[in-house]
Write an enzyme that holds these catalytic residues in place. Structure first.
Site, PDB file in Angstrom:
ATOM      1  N   HIS A 135       5.485 -10.032  10.323  1.00 24.08           N
ATOM      2  CA  HIS A 135       6.249  -9.860   9.085  1.00 24.08           C
ATOM      3  C   HIS A 135       7.735 -10.050   9.393  1.00 24.08           C
ATOM      4  O   HIS A 135       8.234  -9.562  10.419  1.00 24.08           O
ATOM      5  CB  HIS A 135       6.115  -8.439   8.518  1.00 24.08           C
ATOM      6  CG  HIS A 135       4.729  -8.059   8.110  1.00 24.08           C
ATOM      7  ND1 HIS A 135       4.102  -8.570   6.997  1.00 24.08           N
ATOM      8  CD2 HIS A 135       3.844  -7.199   8.660  1.00 24.08           C
ATOM      9  CE1 HIS A 135       2.909  -8.039   6.879  1.00 24.08           C
ATOM     10  NE2 HIS A 135       2.723  -7.209   7.881  1.00 24.08           N
ATOM     11  N   ASP A 172       2.014  -6.807  13.912  1.00 15.65           N
ATOM     12  CA  ASP A 172       2.871  -5.924  13.111  1.00 15.65           C
ATOM     13  C   ASP A 172       4.064  -5.353  13.888  1.00 15.65           C
ATOM     14  O   ASP A 172       5.122  -5.076  13.296  1.00 15.65           O
ATOM     15  CB  ASP A 172       2.046  -4.742  12.565  1.00 15.65           C
ATOM     16  CG  ASP A 172       1.228  -5.121  11.342  1.00 15.65           C
ATOM     17  OD1 ASP A 172       1.634  -6.027  10.597  1.00 15.65           O
ATOM     18  OD2 ASP A 172       0.177  -4.494  11.121  1.00 15.65           O
ATOM     19  N   HIS A 184       0.808  -1.227   0.000  1.00 15.08           N
ATOM     20  CA  HIS A 184       0.000   0.000   0.000  1.00 15.08           C
ATOM     21  C   HIS A 184       0.851   1.292   0.000  1.00 15.08           C
ATOM     22  O   HIS A 184       0.703   2.166   0.837  1.00 15.08           O
ATOM     23  CB  HIS A 184      -1.123  -0.004   1.041  1.00 15.08           C
ATOM     24  CG  HIS A 184      -0.753  -0.175   2.494  1.00 15.08           C
ATOM     25  ND1 HIS A 184       0.245   0.512   3.117  1.00 15.08           N
ATOM     26  CD2 HIS A 184      -1.311  -0.958   3.450  1.00 15.08           C
ATOM     27  CE1 HIS A 184       0.295   0.176   4.388  1.00 15.08           C
ATOM     28  NE2 HIS A 184      -0.635  -0.724   4.614  1.00 15.08           N
ATOM     29  N   HIS A 212      -4.968  -9.004  14.431  1.00 12.59           N
ATOM     30  CA  HIS A 212      -5.117  -7.734  13.690  1.00 12.59           C
ATOM     31  C   HIS A 212      -5.949  -8.003  12.441  1.00 12.59           C
ATOM     32  O   HIS A 212      -5.719  -8.978  11.728  1.00 12.59           O
ATOM     33  CB  HIS A 212      -3.705  -7.248  13.345  1.00 12.59           C
ATOM     34  CG  HIS A 212      -3.619  -6.021  12.502  1.00 12.59           C
ATOM     35  ND1 HIS A 212      -4.517  -4.991  12.558  1.00 12.59           N
ATOM     36  CD2 HIS A 212      -2.681  -5.649  11.573  1.00 12.59           C
ATOM     37  CE1 HIS A 212      -4.148  -4.046  11.708  1.00 12.59           C
ATOM     38  NE2 HIS A 212      -3.051  -4.429  11.087  1.00 12.59           N
ATOM     39  N   TYR A 264      10.028  -0.038   8.678  1.00 13.32           N
ATOM     40  CA  TYR A 264       8.672  -0.489   9.034  1.00 13.32           C
ATOM     41  C   TYR A 264       8.052   0.456  10.063  1.00 13.32           C
ATOM     42  O   TYR A 264       6.922   0.913   9.923  1.00 13.32           O
ATOM     43  CB  TYR A 264       8.730  -1.923   9.586  1.00 13.32           C
ATOM     44  CG  TYR A 264       7.373  -2.552   9.608  1.00 13.32           C
ATOM     45  CD1 TYR A 264       6.899  -3.257   8.504  1.00 13.32           C
ATOM     46  CD2 TYR A 264       6.530  -2.403  10.699  1.00 13.32           C
ATOM     47  CE1 TYR A 264       5.637  -3.790   8.498  1.00 13.32           C
ATOM     48  CE2 TYR A 264       5.262  -2.934  10.704  1.00 13.32           C
ATOM     49  CZ  TYR A 264       4.823  -3.638   9.604  1.00 13.32           C
ATOM     50  OH  TYR A 264       3.563  -4.159   9.592  1.00 13.32           O
ATOM     51  N   ASP A 311      -3.647  -8.534   5.263  1.00  9.66           N
ATOM     52  CA  ASP A 311      -2.428  -9.325   5.094  1.00  9.66           C
ATOM     53  C   ASP A 311      -2.318 -10.388   6.190  1.00  9.66           C
ATOM     54  O   ASP A 311      -1.554 -11.340   6.054  1.00  9.66           O
ATOM     55  CB  ASP A 311      -1.164  -8.451   5.052  1.00  9.66           C
ATOM     56  CG  ASP A 311      -1.085  -7.431   6.167  1.00  9.66           C
ATOM     57  OD1 ASP A 311      -2.134  -6.990   6.657  1.00  9.66           O
ATOM     58  OD2 ASP A 311       0.043  -7.068   6.551  1.00  9.66           O
ATOM     59  N   HIS A 324      -1.074  -0.937  15.042  1.00 12.43           N
ATOM     60  CA  HIS A 324      -1.296   0.374  14.487  1.00 12.43           C
ATOM     61  C   HIS A 324      -2.742   0.605  14.025  1.00 12.43           C
ATOM     62  O   HIS A 324      -3.048   1.639  13.444  1.00 12.43           O
ATOM     63  CB  HIS A 324      -0.340   0.596  13.297  1.00 12.43           C
ATOM     64  CG  HIS A 324      -0.666  -0.257  12.084  1.00 12.43           C
ATOM     65  ND1 HIS A 324      -0.904   0.292  10.849  1.00 12.43           N
ATOM     66  CD2 HIS A 324      -0.838  -1.577  11.936  1.00 12.43           C
ATOM     67  CE1 HIS A 324      -1.161  -0.683   9.977  1.00 12.43           C
ATOM     68  NE2 HIS A 324      -1.128  -1.806  10.615  1.00 12.43           N
ATOM     69  N   GLU A 340      -6.233  -6.320   9.566  1.00  9.28           N
ATOM     70  CA  GLU A 340      -5.774  -5.967   8.214  1.00  9.28           C
ATOM     71  C   GLU A 340      -5.573  -7.245   7.400  1.00  9.28           C
ATOM     72  O   GLU A 340      -5.106  -8.276   7.903  1.00  9.28           O
ATOM     73  CB  GLU A 340      -4.490  -5.116   8.277  1.00  9.28           C
ATOM     74  CG  GLU A 340      -4.257  -4.372   6.969  1.00  9.28           C
ATOM     75  CD  GLU A 340      -3.230  -3.234   7.071  1.00  9.28           C
ATOM     76  OE1 GLU A 340      -2.601  -3.052   8.126  1.00  9.28           O
ATOM     77  OE2 GLU A 340      -3.080  -2.518   6.055  1.00  9.28           O
TER      78      GLU A 340
HETATM   79 FE1  FEO Z   1      -1.326  -3.801   9.677  1.00  7.39          FE
HETATM   80 FE2  FEO Z   1       0.752  -6.287   8.520  1.00  7.39          FE
HETATM   81  O1  FEO Z   1      -0.849  -5.347   8.720  1.00  7.39           O
END
Ligand code: FEO
Length: 392
Positions: free
Chosen positions: A220, A161, A22, A76, A189, A80, A142, A78
């Site tokens: 990640h 994250d 993104h 989380h 990051y 991903d 976040h 999101e």
């Molecule tokens: Fe906030 Fe890795 O997604």
């Protein structure tokens, strides 16, 4: 098979080809880390982006019959990390989705499904057999829904994250990779994903201080397992969350006919003469997510733009919009640029820096058409002011 600890396995997806997340450049790809705990109630912590589902599913199937999965923890919302929950539930019909209250709201908005949710709050525990997992809500680290999961049995923290890095590798542990690169990616990051939320990060770090942590498994990149690496990444998060930076400057600019570039180079030259450590970052050749990382680590931010159609250059405007959203703190700077017949656009440049929280220590330095050496000499005054504030 990636064994993390007794009965705990990495079952994620390595996204070798990812080059943009993104808007954040990811030249080394990324990973989406899912962790499977084989206990009486098999439990999966997070999933992967939808296109990594098959790989994740195949890793899980080598370890357990997926229909036996009892809990899928969604730290989380999101996509991903939650993007494969729906597909996995088709093969794990008994599984409950464990998440924060905001997580349940977010997952319902994303998937439009009424899954079996088990909503948890800070310090709630979930007994999965030989071990109990506990949860810590980390709102705005976040997203509002973000939370961390902790396994006291192995002293492992799964913070999603937080502490992550975008880096695709066959290695799973930070100490198996080049640590310089891992810390550099962790900084990038933080700068691009977490920087606006310093206060919330400090709160989360305070809560985590109550835990004994021997391993940090982010969602990640690489896992932190050596005590000295864990101590270093936690102390870097403390530094970044307190908006502490190095005593140096970043000069960010774009140019139309090389006049703004000339001024940028002159500022750099003057800084070198004055012993100020500085870096030139052209928006033509550098990605904004790399520049933001440099800005986070610098105490001084200087921005230059030409004027086009009475406005600042689109690349500079775009970068400053990004910077404003990331809300840096404790930085000084000034503006400069070149113009043809109207300086009106420079107000936008100055206002943008102020709005981004940069303290302007001097008037903007603007040059009509092409500045000569004599005119460029006026840049010495703001450079000396910066030197004075840096106490060099
Ligand atoms: Fe906030 Fe890795 O997604």
């Amino acid at each position: 098979m990636f064994k993390i600890s007794d009965d705990i396995y990495w079952t994620g997806y390595i996204d070798w080809d990812l080059r943009n997340f993104h808007g954040y450049s990811t030249p080394s790809g990324s990973t989406y880390n899912a962790y499977l705990i084989l206990d009486d109630s098999p439990t999966l912590i997070d999933t992967v982006k939808h296109y990594g589902y098959d790989e994740m599913f195949s890793r899980i199937r080598q370890l357990v019959d997926p229909s036996k999965i009892r809990y899928i923890i969604s730290n989380h919302t999101e996509m991903d990390h939650s993007g494969s929950i729906g597909k996995l539930l088709e093969h794990a019909p008994k599984a409950e989705v464990v998440c924060s209250p905001k997580g349940a709201e977010g997952l319902k908005r994303h998937f439009k499904k009424d899954w079996k949710f088990k909503v948890v709050n800070t310090k709630d525990t979930l007994n999965i057999g030989k071990r109990a997992l506990s949860f810590f809500l980390t709102p705005m680290v976040h997203w509002p829904d973000s939370m961390a999961t902790y396994s006291a049995a192995e002293k492992i923290l799964f913070p999603n994250d937080a502490f992550g890095q975008h880096y695709a590798s066959e290695k799973r542990f930070a100490d198996e990779a080049g640590l310089d690169i891992v810390f550099k990616e962790a900084a990038k990051y933080y700068a691009n994903i977490v920087m606006p939320y310093g206060a919330q990060v400090l709160k989360a770090l305070e809560a985590l201080k109550t835990l004994k942590i021997e391993m940090i498994c982010p969602s990640h990149g690489f896992i932190w397992r050596r005590p000295r690496d864990i101590a270093k990444i936690v102390s870097l998060y403390e530094k970044w969350a307190n908006y502490r930076s190095e005593n140096n400057a970043v000069i960010v600019y774009d140019t139309m006919w090389h006049s703004t570039e000339k001024a940028a180079q002159k500022i750099y030259e003057l800084m070198q003469e004055q012993g100020i450590s500085a870096k030139l970052s052209s928006l033509k050749t550098n990605d904004i997510s790399d520049i933001i990382t440099e800005v986070m680590n610098a105490s001084c931010f200087i921005a230059g733009s030409p004027i086009l159609n009475n406005k600042i250059f689109p690349s500079v405007g775009g970068f400053l919009t990004y910077l404003k959203g990331l809300k840096p703190k404790n930085k000084i700077g000034f503006t400069f640029g070149s113009y043809g017949w109207s300086k009106i656009g420079f107000k936008e440049l100055e206002d943008s820096l102020k709005e981004a929280g940069i303290e302007l220590i001097s008037e903007g330095q603007y040059f009509q058409y092409i500045p000569d050496e004599n005119e460029l000499g006026q840049l010495k005054e703001p450079v000396l002011k910066i030197k004075d504030r840096m106490r060099i």
